[in-house]
Scaffold this active site. Sequence first.
Site, PDB file in Angstrom:
ATOM      1  N   ASP A 112       0.824  -1.202   0.000  1.00 28.49           N
ATOM      2  CA  ASP A 112       0.000   0.000   0.000  1.00 28.49           C
ATOM      3  C   ASP A 112       0.865   1.262   0.000  1.00 28.49           C
ATOM      4  O   ASP A 112       1.875   1.329   0.719  1.00 28.49           O
ATOM      5  CB  ASP A 112      -0.859  -0.036   1.284  1.00 28.49           C
ATOM      6  N   GLU A 161       1.533  -0.509  -4.876  1.00 26.08           N
ATOM      7  CA  GLU A 161       0.538   0.512  -5.175  1.00 26.08           C
ATOM      8  C   GLU A 161       1.269   1.849  -5.106  1.00 26.08           C
ATOM      9  O   GLU A 161       1.631   2.320  -4.030  1.00 26.08           O
ATOM     10  CB  GLU A 161      -0.613   0.497  -4.165  1.00 26.08           C
TER      11      GLU A 161
END
Length: 483
Positions: free
Chosen positions: A187, A249
């Site tokens: 993330d 990401e």
Amino acid sequence: MSRWREDAVVYQIYPRSFQDSDGDGVGDLAGIIDRLGYVSSLGVDAIWLSPIYPSPGADLGYDIADHCDVDPLFGSLAELDRLIAECHARDLRLLLDLVPSHTSIEHPWFREHPDWYVWSDDGPANNWVGAFGGPAWTRDPESGRWYLHSFFPEQPDLDWRNPEVREAIAGVVRFWLERGVDGFRVDAADCLGKDDSLRDNPLAVEPFPFPLNPEAAKLEPRYSRGSEGIDRALRALREAAGDAYLVGEVYLPSSRLGEYLRWFDSAFSFDLLHAPWEATALQRTLLADAALEGIAWVVGNHDFSRVATRWGSERARLAAMLLLTLPGPAFVYQGEELGMTDGPEATPPRDRFGRDRFRHPMRWDDSRHGGFTSGEPWLTGGEAGGASAQAQAADPTSVLSLYRRLTAVRRELSGPLEGAELEDGLLSYRRGEDHLVLLNLGDQQRGDSRLGQGQGIVTTEPTAIREGTLAAGCGAVIRSPNR
Ligand code: NOJ
């Protein structure tokens, strides 16, 4: 690199909305285990599970209070172990969501190790803005100091300059790998590198190419993201992960992903996710991104409007063909395979950044609440559009049946993307010697001599090819056409 990850299809499960097993209205691990047969039947190689860790829920799981446990809302560590085993028994890999850039403000680290976070003694240290708007600095009433948060104030940023932070997250990575997971979606990976002296971000001189909160859009995130120390942070993650799969990401244009691809197996192409449905733009994106080794193709996730709403329901089939015929890993967000659209705004809202519409529960059948829960779904206010999985499974012309055919045909595809030619709205590319993909992005039927020469092995609609023409908005994968 083993073959599965080179061109894997990874299915993103947003656990809260997948399958509830205990009637509390929230999806859980036991529910996922019950639905693994369905996941396998999609022909995917792996699952990425959005966060299942203990969390106060300010960012619905992306604010983690313990990286090495399971939130009782979703089950237990023992159930996660069972999920890992059940996935492996079906030859599915399991990727967890690793959130290394911040924790929940309720994580014990925040009080036990304040020096693992980024602080300023006298008010905000700079002009940085949080991704969801508002200043990226909040005063901690307990210490009177200000802490940095790239997202909600409940998500203080870890200070990756501190070697103890790098070691703590490496420990988290090792913990899960020892339990048998196969890798991680990382993330907000670009948030791991920040300017050492926390300089002000300059005003943006050109618009950021992807949607941003209007306040964030005014500044160029030069010093707050992907800045100093990013290499050191990524290297630390890679060292901890060994050869486990890592997909980053990184909310940056694909042209800036090179640094991340040095350390990660893949990084998402937000260029594709945010491309307009316009033939030239799509062609340009494919040509540029396919040249980047490791690009992971994606057309939707839990943060953005669903593909069937963004590009339109009538384009869901063609979008699926595009996504699943490209070389390199492809990520499918749960419900995409059903042509699911955005749902209504939830009442009351659960996500303060307005992303509830993209997170409505799966519709498994046509019973009450679509078979998702025997209770009341956690997102109230209505359901997302799209026919149920049960109805579509029985229909060979459904979007679900098309997904299944496409994942099967994908196993035959090999070699890089070649061509990506565009003529009158007809985008065509080859995969190796044997396959040609034709996508008619225009609103007129198009003739193409190659349509008559090969054998059409998948078409988006049964009537897509007629007398050497491809109907408007339709696509076909053809085997062995002459070059
Ligand atoms: C990206 C995640 O996909 C999103 O849901 C989350 O809010 C932010 N990162 C912060 O963790």
